[in-house]
Design an enzyme around this catalytic site. Structure first.
Site, short mmCIF file in Angstrom:
data_model
loop_
_atom_site.label_atom_id
_atom_site.label_comp_id
_atom_site.label_asym_id
_atom_site.label_seq_id
_atom_site.Cartn_x
_atom_site.Cartn_y
_atom_site.Cartn_z
N SER A 157 36.86 33.10 38.61
CA SER A 157 37.56 34.07 39.43
C SER A 157 36.86 34.22 40.79
CB SER A 157 37.67 35.40 38.68
OG SER A 157 38.54 36.29 39.33
N ASP A 254 48.82 32.98 36.28
CA ASP A 254 47.78 33.58 37.12
C ASP A 254 48.30 33.79 38.54
OD1 ASP A 254 45.32 34.09 38.58
OD2 ASP A 254 44.24 33.12 36.92
N HIS A 284 45.37 35.47 34.02
CA HIS A 284 44.03 35.46 34.60
C HIS A 284 43.02 35.97 33.57
CE1 HIS A 284 41.23 35.26 37.92
NE2 HIS A 284 40.76 36.45 37.59
#
Length: 313
Positions: A157, A254, A284
């Site tokens: 991330s 995502d 995500h």
């Protein structure tokens, strides 16, 4: 839209509900994440030892790092690990157990960086902390049992965004050499905040609201503007040539899907060897469900890529 989610990943949506982020909530969110991470049991039988160290920096502050060393004797390859958390939350306790497992499966020393968070430290403070850890890793390679010619960077991330930024910074400063960048659903482009996305992208976990808040905290300004701090937004780099081979993973649900696909395309066009995986039905942070088959596939793909880069397997 839950019908689009891989059934094995549905329980993870209860573990990671989408949040409406505000600066006033950050201390409580950070504390809650630390408590949750600290309560997770360590994996057994890895043979991995870990310890915490402090990395000095030129401006006088210290960057905490956590070092994971596999069983056996070196010199080992090294992975500089950068945790996720939208640039605003997280620490070296994030994914602690996963790092123990990864150090054993890849047979590498992992140095996890506890970089300074936004908004208290805006860009480029976080990537500068990661660069200081990279320099320290090379300087201390003999003591750490590391082969400095085999260094990879990895992140998830926001950590994936920082890993990408770190490769750009290291390239532009002439080193240290990085042989591989391993980017897991990386947060690469603040312009996603001002670009309309299909409703099902970012519907879960990390939403457009959270994304705008994270980028605003890091940049110290509204995302999507004309100018951004140097090395804060990897997707804005004009030249991606000369970067280390890349491995990029992202879920098909995502919010970062389009920016990750575009970054992979640009790397390929810049003649950077690039491997890209898109996992259907995955939101995500989907590997919060580590036993789900799609999470196992991602972990296996990532491990293979790291071993190939660091051991030539």
């Amino acid at each position: 839209m839950r019908d689009l989610v891989d059934p094995a990943l549905l329980p993870g949506l209860e573990l990671m509900p989408a949040l409406d982020l505000e600066e006033a909530y950050l201390p409580a969110i950070r504390e809650g994440m630390e408590q949750a991470s600290g309560a997770m049991p360590e994996p057994v039988g890895t043979g991995v030892q870990w310890r915490d160290e402090q990395v000095p920096t030129p401006d006088g502050h210290a960057v905490p790092v956590r070092i994971y060393t596999p069983a056996g004797s070196g010199p080992w390859p090294a992975i500089l690990q950068i945790h996720g958390g939208g640039y605003i939350v997280g620490s070296v306790t994030t994914g602690h157990g996963m790092m123990m497992t990864l150090a054993a499966s890849v047979e590498a020393v992992i140095i996890s960086v506890d970089y300074r968070l936004a908004p208290e430290t805006p860009a480029p403070g976080s990537v500068q902390d990661c660069y200081a850890a990279l320099l320290w890793l090379v300087d201390q390679s003999a003591q750490l049992g590391i082969d400095p010619s085999r260094i990879a960077v990895a992140g998830q991330s926001a950590g994936g965004g920082l890993a990408a930024a770190l490769t750009l910074l290291a390239r532009d400063r002439g080193g240290p050499a990085i042989v591989h960048q391993n980017l897991t659903y990386p947060m690469l482009d603040d312009r996603t905040c001002v670009t309309p996305q299909p409703d099902h992208l970012g519907a879960f976990v990390w939403t457009p609201q959270a994304n705008s808040f994270g980028w605003r905290c890091l940049l110290g300004q509204e995302p999507g503007g004309t100018n951004v701090p140097p090395y804060a937004v990897p997707a804005r780099a004009a030249d991606l040539s000369g970067l280390p081979p890349a491995f990029i993973t992202v879920g098909a649900l995502d919010l970062f899907l389009a920016e990750d696909l575009d970054y992979a395309r640009r790397l390929i066009e810049a003649k950077v060897p690039t491997e890209l995986h898109v996992y259907p039905g995955a939101y995500h942070g989907f590997d919060v469900m580590p036993d789900a088959p799609v999470s196992q596939r991602m972990k296996n793909d990532m491990t293979i890529a790291l071993r190939r880069a660091l051991h030539g397997d």
